[in-house]
Design a protein around this motif. Structure first.
Motif, PDB file in Angstrom:
ATOM      1  N   PRO A  48       0.816  -1.228   0.000  1.00 53.31           N
ATOM      2  CA  PRO A  48       0.000   0.000   0.000  1.00 53.31           C
ATOM      3  C   PRO A  48       0.848   1.276   0.000  1.00 53.31           C
ATOM      4  N   LEU A  49       1.967   1.260   0.753  1.00 52.86           N
ATOM      5  CA  LEU A  49       2.843   2.442   0.788  1.00 52.86           C
ATOM      6  C   LEU A  49       3.484   2.680  -0.577  1.00 52.86           C
ATOM      7  N   LEU A  50       3.965   1.613  -1.212  1.00 50.91           N
ATOM      8  CA  LEU A  50       4.592   1.755  -2.529  1.00 50.91           C
ATOM      9  C   LEU A  50       3.579   2.270  -3.556  1.00 50.91           C
ATOM     10  N   ALA A  51       2.362   1.724  -3.527  1.00 45.06           N
ATOM     11  CA  ALA A  51       1.346   2.156  -4.483  1.00 45.06           C
ATOM     12  C   ALA A  51       0.962   3.616  -4.268  1.00 45.06           C
ATOM     13  N   ARG A  52       0.943   4.044  -2.974  1.00 43.53           N
ATOM     14  CA  ARG A  52       0.531   5.424  -2.669  1.00 43.53           C
ATOM     15  C   ARG A  52       1.609   6.431  -3.035  1.00 43.53           C
ATOM     16  N   THR A  53       2.875   6.074  -2.894  1.00 50.57           N
ATOM     17  CA  THR A  53       3.973   7.022  -3.118  1.00 50.57           C
ATOM     18  C   THR A  53       4.702   6.794  -4.439  1.00 50.57           C
ATOM     19  N   GLY A  54       4.400   5.690  -5.126  1.00 50.16           N
ATOM     20  CA  GLY A  54       5.152   5.344  -6.336  1.00 50.16           C
ATOM     21  C   GLY A  54       5.074   6.383  -7.437  1.00 50.16           C
ATOM     22  N   GLY A  55       3.896   6.997  -7.632  1.00 51.54           N
ATOM     23  CA  GLY A  55       3.758   8.007  -8.674  1.00 51.54           C
ATOM     24  C   GLY A  55       4.686   9.191  -8.454  1.00 51.54           C
ATOM     25  N   GLY A  56       4.791   9.638  -7.210  1.00 52.43           N
ATOM     26  CA  GLY A  56       5.710  10.741  -6.905  1.00 52.43           C
ATOM     27  C   GLY A  56       7.152  10.357  -7.146  1.00 52.43           C
ATOM     28  N   VAL A  57       7.499   9.095  -6.822  1.00 53.09           N
ATOM     29  CA  VAL A  57       8.868   8.620  -7.065  1.00 53.09           C
ATOM     30  C   VAL A  57       9.174   8.635  -8.560  1.00 53.09           C
ATOM     31  N   ILE A  58       8.203   8.226  -9.377  1.00 54.66           N
ATOM     32  CA  ILE A  58       8.410   8.247 -10.830  1.00 54.66           C
ATOM     33  C   ILE A  58       8.659   9.675 -11.308  1.00 54.66           C
ATOM     34  N   TRP A  59       7.939  10.627 -10.768  1.00 54.77           N
ATOM     35  CA  TRP A  59       8.147  12.020 -11.184  1.00 54.77           C
ATOM     36  C   TRP A  59       9.533  12.530 -10.785  1.00 54.77           C
ATOM     37  N   ILE A  60       9.973  12.219  -9.576  1.00 53.76           N
ATOM     38  CA  ILE A  60      11.313  12.650  -9.149  1.00 53.76           C
ATOM     39  C   ILE A  60      12.377  11.979 -10.010  1.00 53.76           C
ATOM     40  N   ALA A  61      12.193  10.676 -10.297  1.00 49.84           N
ATOM     41  CA  ALA A  61      13.154   9.968 -11.144  1.00 49.84           C
ATOM     42  C   ALA A  61      13.191  10.581 -12.542  1.00 49.84           C
ATOM     43  N   ALA A  62      12.027  10.990 -13.080  1.00 55.71           N
ATOM     44  CA  ALA A  62      11.988  11.613 -14.403  1.00 55.71           C
ATOM     45  C   ALA A  62      12.735  12.937 -14.408  1.00 55.71           C
ATOM     46  N   LEU A  63      12.562  13.732 -13.346  1.00 57.42           N
ATOM     47  CA  LEU A  63      13.268  15.017 -13.263  1.00 57.42           C
ATOM     48  C   LEU A  63      14.773  14.795 -13.219  1.00 57.42           C
ATOM     49  N   LEU A  64      15.234  13.869 -12.377  1.00 56.25           N
ATOM     50  CA  LEU A  64      16.673  13.626 -12.266  1.00 56.25           C
ATOM     51  C   LEU A  64      17.241  13.037 -13.555  1.00 56.25           C
ATOM     52  N   ALA A  65      16.463  12.165 -14.217  1.00 57.21           N
ATOM     53  CA  ALA A  65      16.934  11.586 -15.483  1.00 57.21           C
ATOM     54  C   ALA A  65      17.065  12.655 -16.563  1.00 57.21           C
ATOM     55  N   ALA A  66      16.179  13.659 -16.540  1.00 55.97           N
ATOM     56  CA  ALA A  66      16.230  14.723 -17.541  1.00 55.97           C
ATOM     57  C   ALA A  66      17.459  15.605 -17.376  1.00 55.97           C
ATOM     58  N   ILE A  67      18.041  15.613 -16.168  1.00 54.90           N
ATOM     59  CA  ILE A  67      19.201  16.457 -15.908  1.00 54.90           C
ATOM     60  C   ILE A  67      20.487  15.837 -16.461  1.00 54.90           C
ATOM     61  N   LEU A  68      20.528  14.511 -16.591  1.00 50.32           N
ATOM     62  CA  LEU A  68      21.772  13.812 -16.934  1.00 50.32           C
ATOM     63  C   LEU A  68      22.481  14.358 -18.179  1.00 50.32           C
ATOM     64  N   PRO A  69      21.752  14.635 -19.285  1.00 51.48           N
ATOM     65  CA  PRO A  69      22.491  15.060 -20.494  1.00 51.48           C
ATOM     66  C   PRO A  69      22.737  16.556 -20.601  1.00 51.48           C
ATOM     67  N   LEU A  70      22.604  17.335 -19.517  1.00 51.15           N
ATOM     68  CA  LEU A  70      22.709  18.795 -19.614  1.00 51.15           C
ATOM     69  C   LEU A  70      24.020  19.249 -20.237  1.00 51.15           C
ATOM     70  N   ASP A  71      25.136  18.567 -19.894  1.00 45.26           N
ATOM     71  CA  ASP A  71      26.440  19.023 -20.381  1.00 45.26           C
ATOM     72  C   ASP A  71      26.639  18.760 -21.870  1.00 45.26           C
ATOM     73  N   ARG A  72      25.737  17.986 -22.493  1.00 41.69           N
ATOM     74  CA  ARG A  72      25.866  17.683 -23.920  1.00 41.69           C
ATOM     75  C   ARG A  72      24.882  18.474 -24.773  1.00 41.69           C
ATOM     76  N   LEU A  73      24.072  19.334 -24.158  1.00 39.90           N
ATOM     77  CA  LEU A  73      22.993  19.971 -24.903  1.00 39.90           C
ATOM     78  C   LEU A  73      23.445  21.191 -25.702  1.00 39.90           C
ATOM     79  N   VAL A  74      24.328  22.020 -25.149  1.00 36.46           N
ATOM     80  CA  VAL A  74      24.691  23.274 -25.806  1.00 36.46           C
ATOM     81  C   VAL A  74      26.203  23.489 -25.862  1.00 36.46           C
ATOM     82  N   GLU A  75      26.895  23.233 -24.753  1.00 37.35           N
ATOM     83  CA  GLU A  75      28.303  23.610 -24.643  1.00 37.35           C
ATOM     84  C   GLU A  75      29.197  23.026 -25.734  1.00 37.35           C
ATOM     85  N   PRO A  76      29.069  21.743 -26.120  1.00 37.41           N
ATOM     86  CA  PRO A  76      29.956  21.221 -27.180  1.00 37.41           C
ATOM     87  C   PRO A  76      29.847  22.002 -28.483  1.00 37.41           C
ATOM     88  N   ASP A  77      28.653  22.483 -28.828  1.00 35.19           N
ATOM     89  CA  ASP A  77      28.483  23.231 -30.073  1.00 35.19           C
ATOM     90  C   ASP A  77      29.090  24.628 -29.976  1.00 35.19           C
TER      91      ASP A  77
END
Length: 219
Positions: A48-77
């Motif tokens: 029950p705890l995992l089901a209740r909080t899992g959606g929020g965990v997915i959102w936090i994981a998505a935010l952190l995953a989106a940060i990973l490629p920041l250094d490759r987005l603009v600076e190399p060009d």
């Protein structure tokens, strides 16, 4: 316009999906799934705890995953003088940044939405909640992509720019995170609408703020 747009998009997609040493689109997905897999070990196998909080965990994981490629987005060009070549060909920085936002979203948004399916199984999320999570990711991840490219342009050329970019993205992404994760609770459809509205605002700002930041970094 399409004669310039499509080649730029194809180039950016090839760089961001394959990614070379950066791992391309694979690394954010693996990071996303790792967070979903480790979370039950941290809080215990209480369904029950995992089901209740899992959606929020997915959102936090998505935010952190989106940060990973920041250094490759603009600076190399910028370092490689690619923006100078585009300027000589009459391609504005704003157009390059707009295409980069689209390519960045395509490289991590849809893959994370697919990865949310096994993540939901790991966290014991039921079908209706998973549907809301998927709709929230569809509404919110474009805003995260716009924010990531804008911050990458603002921090390009700075010492420790990648780490600084990550620190800047997290607080600026709070509205999208609140509205997206809030749709899992009492927010419902209004939470999804607000997450989409926050994304639209970020998408409207990104080309102009990112283009101005690139011109400043080149001067």
């Amino acid at each position: 316009m399409s004669g310039r747009f499509l080649p730029l998009l194809k180039r950016d997609m090839a760089r961001l999906l394959l990614g070379g040493r950066g791992g391309g689109a694979v690394m954010p997905v693996l990071f996303f799934l790792s967070v979903a897999m480790l979370y039950p070990f941290a809080v215990g196998p209480v369904a029950p705890l995992l089901a209740r909080t899992g959606g929020g965990v997915i959102w936090i994981a998505a935010l952190l995953a989106a940060i990973l490629p920041l250094d490759r987005l603009v600076e190399p060009d910028i370092e490689g003088g690619q923006f100078d070549q585009w300027a000589l060909r009459g391609i504005s920085e704003e157009m390059v940044i707009a295409v980069r936002v689209l390519a960045h979203w395509l490289s991590f948004g849809p893959p994370l939405m697919l990865a949310a399916l096994p993540a939901a199984a790991l966290l014991g999320i039921d079908g209706p909640t998973l549907r809301t999570v998927e709709l929230g990711l569809l509404a919110g991840t474009p805003g995260l992509a716009a924010l990531g490219v804008t911050v990458a342009a603002l921090t390009a050329g700075l010492r420790g720019g990648a780490a600084l970019g990550g620190l800047l993205v997290i607080p600026l992404a709070v509205p999208v995170l609140i509205f997206g994760a809030g749709s899992l609770g009492s927010g419902g459809d209004s939470g999804l609408a607000l997450a989409a509205a926050a994304s639209l605002v970020l998408l409207a700002i990104a080309p102009f703020a990112g283009g101005a930041a690139v011109r400043s970094a080149r001067s």
